[in-house]
Design an enzyme around this catalytic site. Structure first.
Site, mmCIF file in Angstrom:
data_model
loop_
_atom_site.group_PDB
_atom_site.id
_atom_site.type_symbol
_atom_site.label_atom_id
_atom_site.label_comp_id
_atom_site.label_asym_id
_atom_site.label_seq_id
_atom_site.Cartn_x
_atom_site.Cartn_y
_atom_site.Cartn_z
ATOM 1 C CG LEU A 42 -1.996 -1.118 1.230
ATOM 2 C CD1 LEU A 42 -2.893 -1.003 2.455
ATOM 3 C CD2 LEU A 42 -2.865 -1.068 -0.030
ATOM 4 C CE LYS A 92 11.876 -3.839 4.461
ATOM 5 N NZ LYS A 92 10.943 -3.770 5.574
ATOM 6 C CG ASP A 128 11.265 -1.225 8.194
ATOM 7 O OD1 ASP A 128 10.301 -0.577 7.758
ATOM 8 O OD2 ASP A 128 11.807 -2.159 7.561
ATOM 9 N N GLY A 153 11.082 -13.865 13.857
ATOM 10 C CA GLY A 153 11.558 -13.400 12.551
ATOM 11 C C GLY A 153 12.686 -12.400 12.725
ATOM 12 N N GLY A 156 15.372 -11.475 9.793
ATOM 13 C CA GLY A 156 15.097 -10.731 8.557
ATOM 14 C C GLY A 156 15.422 -9.256 8.692
ATOM 15 C CG ASN A 178 15.214 -15.941 12.307
ATOM 16 O OD1 ASN A 178 14.223 -15.347 11.886
ATOM 17 N ND2 ASN A 178 16.222 -16.290 11.517
ATOM 18 N NE ARG A 179 12.816 -20.184 7.631
ATOM 19 C CZ ARG A 179 12.338 -19.853 6.442
ATOM 20 N NH1 ARG A 179 11.274 -20.457 5.968
ATOM 21 N NH2 ARG A 179 12.917 -18.907 5.724
ATOM 22 N N GLY A 279 0.200 -4.252 10.716
ATOM 23 C CA GLY A 279 1.330 -3.414 10.304
ATOM 24 C C GLY A 279 0.973 -2.105 9.614
#
Ligand code: NAP
Length: 309
Positions: A42, A92, A128, A153, A156, A178-179, A279
């Protein structure tokens, strides 16, 4: 030239042949977002509203750029008459190694969500972290420094930015999940100096932890704010990163993702009686900060907010 606004999605091939691809568009496209996926973004909605409100003759467009195309896309960008771009999933962290200069906001995080062009050079910023802090204040009426925060996460670009901001704000406790566990562990090591001061007795102030139910259950007992910085749950059919049975009514749950329907994590929060927010406010605040970087003035934030309604 007659006005022709665009809602099209451009590609790497268009950037390579830009004078042809953007020939009839007016005002000219001089800003955009690179991502994959990018159709859901958006950012064009809020940035185009801001550009119009400020009387700036430019448009902001979507660019579908895949991970392996980023280097070429940034190379083409250097020679175009662009003001800058935003970067979203999955670019990023990769972009950080491909810019010419980094602002401190980007260099401490090792990630970039905003690029400004100057003299054919790409200057990277990250808005961010600050956008996140402003969102938590607006959605939950609390400051991050007063909170115990768990980020899923954390490996990232967004997770890094949020973790750094939590450390800079001196949040009370920070747990990184985190994974790929090693990435959370490496980030915890870098943030360790921010949590080194004397503390009252209690759970460890900074930890990387495994993403499994037992570990999460133990950690969540000493957490106020749960943040999802993975794309998991953007599609309503995906599993929730944290099930409702691990959440409690005292938790605040913030999902960085946003979309037309409620994410699986926010549905878990509802089920557990916890407060949740998606978000969208972060999109608004990080976007307003990007606008200020590009144009050196305050962004018309109320116009941008209205564009999201
Ligand atoms: P990214 O750099 O690609 O990072 C993705 C993170 O999610 C990594 O930690 C990755 O773990 C993890 N992950 C990816 N797929 C997963 C899966 N299937 N299961 C578990 N973990 C998974 O992406 P990003 O740019 O940080 O964006 C992350 C999310 O935040 C996206 O949904 C994005 O739209 C949203 N976001 C929103 C805003 C806003 O303004 N609202 C701003 C920024 C980002 P590994 O390290 O193990 O790969």
């Amino acid at each position: 030239m007659k006005e022709k606004r665009t809602t099209e999605r451009y590609t790497l091939a268009d950037l390579e042949n830009w004078s042809e691809a953007a020939r009839d568009v007016y005002p000219p496209i001089r800003l955009g977002v690179f991502g994959d996926p990018v159709a859901h973004s958006l950012s064009p909605q809020i940035q185009n509203a801001a550009l119009r409100a400020c009387g700036i003759e430019a448009q902001y467009a979507r660019f579908h750029i895949r991970a392996h195309e980023l280097r070429s896309a940034l190379r083409f960008l250097r020679d175009l008459d662009f003001v800058g771009v935003n970067l979203t999933v999955p670019h990023k962290i990769a972009a950080f190694a491909q810019i010419d200069q980094a602002d401190e906001s980007a260099s401490r995080v090792g990630a970039v969500n905003t690029i400004r062009l100057r003299d054919k050079k790409l200057i990277g910023f990250d808005t961010d972290g600050e956008g996140f802090v402003r969102s938590i204040r607006s959605e939950f009426s609390v400051d991050v420094r007063d909170l115990r925060v768990l980020i899923v996460g954390a490996g990232g670009g967004t997770g890094h930015a949020i973790a750094w901001q939590c450390a800079l704000e001196n949040c009370e406790r920070l747990v990184l999940v985190n994974r790929t566990y090693e990435k959370a562990q490496a980030l915890a090591e870098r943030l360790r100096p921010y949590f080194a001061g004397p503390r009252v007795l209690g759970p460890v102030a900074l930890e990387a932890t495994a993403w499994d139910e037992t570990a999460l259950r133990a950690q969540l007992a000493d957490i106020d704010l749960v943040v999802n910085a993975t794309p998991l749950g953007m599609n309503p059919s995906e599993p929730t990163p944290i099930p409702a049975r691990l959440l409690a009514p005292h938790h605040m749950v913030f999902d960085c993702a946003y979309g037309p329907s409620k994410s699986s994590l926010l549905r878990s929060a509802d089920e557990a009686g916890a407060r949740g927010a998606n978000g969208l406010p972060m999109l608004l605040h990080q976007g307003a900060l990007s606008f200020s970087i590009w144009f050196g003035c305050e962004a018309p934030i109320e116009v941008m907010r209205a564009a999201l309604r």
